[in-house]
Write an enzyme that holds these catalytic residues in place. Structure first.
Site, PDB file in Angstrom:
ATOM      1  N   ARG A  77       0.814  -1.227   0.000  1.00  0.00           N
ATOM      2  CA  ARG A  77       0.000   0.000   0.000  1.00  0.00           C
ATOM      3  C   ARG A  77       0.844   1.272   0.000  1.00  0.00           C
ATOM      4  NH1 ARG A  77      -5.016  -0.376   2.631  1.00  0.00           N
ATOM      5  NH2 ARG A  77      -4.029  -1.939   3.950  1.00  0.00           N
ATOM      6  N   ARG A 121     -13.113  -2.011  -0.466  1.00  0.00           N
ATOM      7  CA  ARG A 121     -12.604  -1.635   0.864  1.00  0.00           C
ATOM      8  C   ARG A 121     -13.661  -0.988   1.758  1.00  0.00           C
ATOM      9  NH1 ARG A 121      -8.843   0.870   2.657  1.00  0.00           N
ATOM     10  NH2 ARG A 121      -7.953  -0.809   3.890  1.00  0.00           N
ATOM     11  N   CYS A 135     -26.864  -4.855  -6.060  1.00  0.00           N
ATOM     12  CA  CYS A 135     -28.009  -5.233  -5.223  1.00  0.00           C
ATOM     13  C   CYS A 135     -27.552  -5.756  -3.868  1.00  0.00           C
ATOM     14  CB  CYS A 135     -28.851  -6.274  -5.951  1.00  0.00           C
ATOM     15  SG  CYS A 135     -29.343  -5.675  -7.565  1.00  0.00           S
TER      16      CYS A 135
END
Ligand code: LLP
Length: 432
Positions: free
Chosen positions: A284, A320, A353
């Site tokens: 990251r 995330r 959905c």
């Protein structure tokens, strides 16, 4: 005051999205469509150089953890900056090779490498294979014996260090699936020493992800230091490196980053005192803040006292927020940064959905209306790489901006891509 609509007290939008002009991002969206991940080559270079600079006094090697973002163009960029790569699967191994990494510049981590994956790693001569269990050691022993090929191995220790991060991104505490318990490391090392094909080159750990407190690294590194002394005391003289893993936090929204100086102060002593090369596996840190997800508002609606902006990116594109409740700043591209305090909070939701399909909740965003372009910040890591085609949604396009140049680095998936390995009629398998 926060101008990113994330409710924090930082200012951010003044710096724009990835330091890029709104007009450029609008042109990219018009040309490539949305949702699209956009990355900045300059920001990636900056991150790598800052890390290299902070470690300049210590013999070290950086292995980018490609699970954060394994796009071949980004891998090529990182390779050009002198970074190696940390992989966790056979697929990542082939990606690394396709991106031009020398086998020596590859560290193979991961809790469950299959015999086939180990075989391929030994065949190409991966620089280091980090073992995570006695069973995996037996597997690798068998592979190297059958191939009569040598391999450098590391032992990933579970140092029993608890970190303050989301429970799903903790890995270094006792009772987790990762690593080898401290009290079993000596036996594993003895076992490795009995093989003529295996060479114990490294001892390491990986504590988890988005770790903002350096003391966790210091605690883990101290434990590695004691283990190294114990191993040497028992006759192991083959160690060349100590691997402190990845996990360095980046700042986003109200989340703090890991202060680089404190991190180096926490991990340097174990390398200096043991005379071993320091290995790092950042993911990251190198790409997270160098990427944004660009999405367009489809509709605005109200229901039950809440206001929603339905956008064309969903949890399949960026999971995330729904998976870790991560609060990524969201800004409106090209909207006036005027104080959004007067605006009512809006839930930025996807078209999927699922009630958990959202990118941000209760954000105050200026200029929000259908057609507006939004940027979800700090999405360069674990964004595209964790995306899926759930709801039969083709995965997003990826674009790299390098100075004045804009390059498509992954074309948007097509509808046909969604089922190109499926059979409309079962291919019956008569032999089963
Ligand atoms: N090394 C090993 C062995 C790892 O398992 C990982 C990440 C890294 C290095 C790199 O960690 P980083 O520097 O990126 O924190 N999907 C989660 C993060 C999971 C990380 C898994 N392992 C997220 O989106 O926060």
């Amino acid at each position: 005051m926060c101008l990113r609509g994330c409710g924090c007290d930082r200012s951010g939008v003044g710096q724009g999205v990835l330091g890029l002009r709104a007009a450029l991002l609008k042109r990219i969206a018009a040309h490539v469509g949305t949702p699209t991940y956009v990355y900045s080559a300059d920001l990636i270079r900056n991150e790598v150089r800052q890390l290299q600079g902070a470690l300049a006094r210590i013999p070290h090697s950086i292995f980018y953890s490609m699970k954060a973002n394994s796009n071949l163009s980004l891998l090529g960029l990182l390779r050009g900056l002198g970074v190696g790569v940390d992989i966790v699967s056979g697929g990542e191994l082939e990606r690394a090779l396709a991106a031009g990494f020398a086998p020596d510049d590859i560290v193979f981590s991961g809790v469950g490498k299959s015999p086939r994956e180990l075989e391929r790693a030994v065949e190409v001569g991966v620089g280091l294979i980090n073992l995570e269990s006695a069973g995996e050691l037996q597997s690798l022993r068998g592979v190297t014996e059958a191939m009569a090929r040598k391999a450098n191995v590391g032992v990933r220790v579970n140092p029993d260090v608890t970190i303050a991060t989301h429970p799903y991104t903790q890995t270094g505490a006792e009772g987790m699936k990762f690593g080898i318990p401290v009290d079993e490391v000596l036996d594993i090392a003895r076992d490795i020493a009995t093989s003529p094909y295996l060479h114990l080159a490294s001892i390491g750990m990986h504590l988890g992800s988005q770790i903002a407190a350096a003391h966790a690294y210091a605690e883990g590194a101290r434990k590695l230091g004691s283990l190294i002394a114990e191993l040497r005391g028992s006759g192991v003289d083959t160690l060349r490196s100590v691997d402190v893993g990845g996990g360095m936090a980046i700042p986003y929204g109200d989340r703090p980053g890991l202060p680089m100086r404190e991190f180096v102060e926490a991990v340097a002593p174990v390398a200096v005192e043991t005379g071993l090369t320091l290995l790092l596996e950042p993911g990251r840190l190198l790409v997270g803040n160098a990427g944004a997800l660009i999405t367009r508002v489809l509709y605005c609606k109200r229901s039950g006292g809440r206001t929603f902006a339905v956008v064309d990116a969903g949890m399949n594109d960026f999971m995330r927020p729904s998976y870790y409740q991560a609060e990524h700043p969201i800004s409106v591209i090209g909207a006036d940064d005027a104080a959004p305090d007067s605006l009512e909070p809006v839930d930025v939701v996807g078209p999927i959905c699922e009630t958990g399909d959202y990118l941000g909740l209760a954000r105050r965003l200026p200029g929000l209306k259908p057609g507006a372009l939004l940027a979800v910040h700090a999405a360069g890591a674990y964004g595209f790489s964790m995306s899926s085609t759930y709801n039969s949604r083709p995965r997003a396009a990826e674009v790299l901006v390098d100075g004045e140049r804009v390059g498509l680095i992954r074309a948007r998936e097509t509808i046909e891509d969604l089922w190109n390995r499926e059979e409309a009629e079962p291919q019956w398998l008569p032999s089963i």
